[in-house]
Motif scaffolding. Structure first.
Motif, PDB file in Angstrom:
ATOM      1  N   PRO A 173     -16.782  12.207  25.254  1.00 39.27           N
ATOM      2  CA  PRO A 173     -16.408  11.563  26.514  1.00 39.27           C
ATOM      3  C   PRO A 173     -15.014  11.993  26.955  1.00 39.27           C
ATOM      4  N   THR A 174     -14.708  11.801  28.232  1.00 41.86           N
ATOM      5  CA  THR A 174     -13.386  12.136  28.749  1.00 41.86           C
ATOM      6  C   THR A 174     -12.626  10.855  29.092  1.00 41.86           C
ATOM      7  N   SER A 175     -11.285  10.974  29.091  1.00 40.13           N
ATOM      8  CA  SER A 175     -10.437   9.822  29.400  1.00 40.13           C
ATOM      9  C   SER A 175      -9.056  10.296  29.800  1.00 40.13           C
TER      10      SER A 175
ATOM     11  N   ASP B 133      -9.656   5.363  20.130  1.00 40.75           N
ATOM     12  CA  ASP B 133     -10.403   6.552  19.745  1.00 40.75           C
ATOM     13  C   ASP B 133     -11.026   7.208  20.975  1.00 40.75           C
ATOM     14  N   GLN B 134     -10.538   8.413  21.318  1.00 47.08           N
ATOM     15  CA  GLN B 134     -10.992   9.171  22.486  1.00 47.08           C
ATOM     16  C   GLN B 134     -10.720   8.408  23.787  1.00 47.08           C
TER      17      GLN B 134
ATOM     18  N   ASN C 237     -12.654   1.922  22.043  1.00 53.19           N
ATOM     19  CA  ASN C 237     -13.314   3.144  22.464  1.00 53.19           C
ATOM     20  C   ASN C 237     -14.075   2.947  23.775  1.00 53.19           C
ATOM     21  N   HIS C 238     -14.784   3.973  24.200  1.00 55.25           N
ATOM     22  CA  HIS C 238     -15.523   3.898  25.457  1.00 55.25           C
ATOM     23  C   HIS C 238     -16.574   2.796  25.431  1.00 55.25           C
ATOM     24  N   GLY C 239     -17.168   2.576  24.274  1.00 59.21           N
ATOM     25  CA  GLY C 239     -18.227   1.584  24.189  1.00 59.21           C
ATOM     26  C   GLY C 239     -17.769   0.165  24.404  1.00 59.21           C
ATOM     27  N   ASN C 240     -16.464  -0.112  24.206  1.00 58.95           N
ATOM     28  CA  ASN C 240     -16.000  -1.491  24.388  1.00 58.95           C
ATOM     29  C   ASN C 240     -14.873  -1.604  25.413  1.00 58.95           C
TER      30      ASN C 240
ATOM     31  N   ALA D 249     -10.021   0.092  34.918  1.00 57.73           N
ATOM     32  CA  ALA D 249     -11.099   1.069  35.052  1.00 57.73           C
ATOM     33  C   ALA D 249     -11.802   1.196  33.718  1.00 57.73           C
ATOM     34  N   ALA D 250     -13.034   1.659  33.745  1.00 60.10           N
ATOM     35  CA  ALA D 250     -13.780   1.897  32.513  1.00 60.10           C
ATOM     36  C   ALA D 250     -13.283   3.180  31.855  1.00 60.10           C
ATOM     37  N   GLY D 251     -13.376   3.236  30.534  1.00 60.90           N
ATOM     38  CA  GLY D 251     -13.096   4.465  29.811  1.00 60.90           C
ATOM     39  C   GLY D 251     -11.643   4.860  29.727  1.00 60.90           C
ATOM     40  N   VAL D 252     -10.727   3.933  29.983  1.00 60.27           N
ATOM     41  CA  VAL D 252      -9.293   4.178  29.868  1.00 60.27           C
ATOM     42  C   VAL D 252      -8.600   2.820  29.834  1.00 60.27           C
ATOM     43  N   ILE D 253      -7.477   2.721  29.143  1.00 56.77           N
ATOM     44  CA  ILE D 253      -6.668   1.509  29.251  1.00 56.77           C
ATOM     45  C   ILE D 253      -5.759   1.709  30.447  1.00 56.77           C
TER      46      ILE D 253
END
Length: 367
Positions: free
Chosen positions: A155-157, A127-128, A88-91, A103-107
């Motif tokens: 959050p967005t991704s 997740d998200q 998820n965004h947190g990790n 980049a953060a917040g996306v694979i």
């Protein structure tokens, strides 16, 4: 262009699993990770082998996935990344290196090649958090759940796409994936499986796409027709508004899929696209096949399909349904070998085999 059709989008029901390891661990690939070979158009153009022949790395966070990509000797060094846990965004943070552009917040799979991402153990849930493939080739994604990726809200991704491919992408195989949303564009979601800007030789197999306004597209506009050579087989599309898929230009091959509760339109072939549609089972679907929401025609070759409680719109300037008695308007040659399951068996076969955490089972040709 917006259609006012009632939606029924229950919250995604995928279980959230906890991470089980604190670090990236090198390991020998188990048989389940090595099994299987790319099918359909992903088997063409030199084939799709992902990280075959390279190291195998374990990851329990998005950051560890990025670390594995960045830790390679080069951007084309083969690697298999076994994923377990909730990503998820947190990790998921940005990691830098000569062999990656993350980049953060996306694979982020950008300007790389020869990568396999596969869920193992108790499962992998993104997740998200979407997977973005750009200017890359020879990518395999298997046995993962990707859910509730948003383009608006928080959050967005990944622009709201569960899996999005763009700009000179070649040879991607997505297999035994579960792609979920909890609504349509007004709820902040976009497509589950999108291709644009010269993406070719892609296969989506044995996967489940549910609870979304948009199943997926090939081509972002009527002028984006450089995409194509896409195979969809043994997938379940359920509780979807439209785009199963939307095909602009290029060739799509759809066989042995199960379409259930499609509200607005199903396979939308337009802007010169050609769709070969074989032995699919459509149940409770509106406008299963045709050219919709445009006056730029697409074409189709049909055989062996079952239309069970399918309704059809009346033709007009921007609506050209294939039914109520679909007949072929083109002929499509397929360069690879494949076996068609009997159409009446498709619902049962797909229910047993499609999606993540099904043991990556495939059809054996029996009901």
């Amino acid at each position: 262009m917006k259609r006012s059709v009632a939606r029924r989008f229950p919250a995604a029901a995928a279980a959230l699993v906890a991470a089980t390891s604190a670090g990236v661990v090198l390991a020998m690939p188990p048989a389940s990770a090595a099994a299987g070979a790319a099918t359909g158009y992903a088997s063409q153009n030199g084939g799709t082998t992902g990280g075959q022949g390279g190291a195998t790395v374990r990851a329990t966070s998005g950051t560890q996935i990025h670390q594995a990509l960045c830790g390679r000797a080069g951007s084309s060094t083969p690697i298999t990344i076994q994923v377990e846990g909730r990503i998820n965004h947190g990790n998921t943070t940005k990691v830098s290196g000569d062999s990656c552009e993350t980049a953060a917040g996306v694979i982020e799979l950008k300007r790389i090649s020869n990568v396999t991402i596969i869920g193992v153990g108790s499962g992998a849930v993104f997740d998200q958090l979407g997977i973005h493939i750009r200017e890359s080739r020879n990518i395999i994604i298997r046995n993962v759940t990707i859910q509730n990726v948003k383009k608006s809200g928080s959050p967005t991704s990944n622009g709201g796409d569960a899996i999005g491919m763009e700009k000179n992408v070649r040879n991607v195989w997505v297999d035994h994936a579960t792609l979920l949303a909890s609504g349509g564009e007004s709820e902040g979601f976009d497509g589950l499986f999108d291709m644009k800007d010269n993406t070719q030789y892609v296969t989506l197999s044995y996967s489940t796409l549910r609870n979304s306004g948009r199943g997926g597209l090939v081509g972002s506009s009527e002028s984006d027709t450089s995409n194509g050579f896409v195979t969809y087989h043994h997938n379940l599309y359920q509780n979807i508004d439209s785009r199963t898929p939307l095909l602009r230009g290029g060739i799509g091959h759809m066989y042995n899929n199960h379409y259930v509760d499609v509200h607005e339109s199903g396979i939308n072939s337009r802007a010169g696209a050609k769709a070969k549609v074989e032995n699919n089972y459509f149940k409770d679907v509106h406008d299963a096949l045709g050219t919709f929401y445009t006056d730029e025609a697409g074409y189709w070759q049909v055989s062996g399909n079952t239309f069970d409680n399918v309704t059809w719109s009346a033709p007009d300037e921007e609506t050209n349904p294939a039914g109520p008695n679909p007949t072929s308007t083109t002929s499509v040659g397929i360069p690879y070998s494949y076996r068609l399951d009997q159409t009446s068996c498709v619902p049962g076969i797909v229910s047993r085999t499609a999606g993540a955490n099904t043991g990556m089972r495939e059809s054996d040709g029996t009901c």
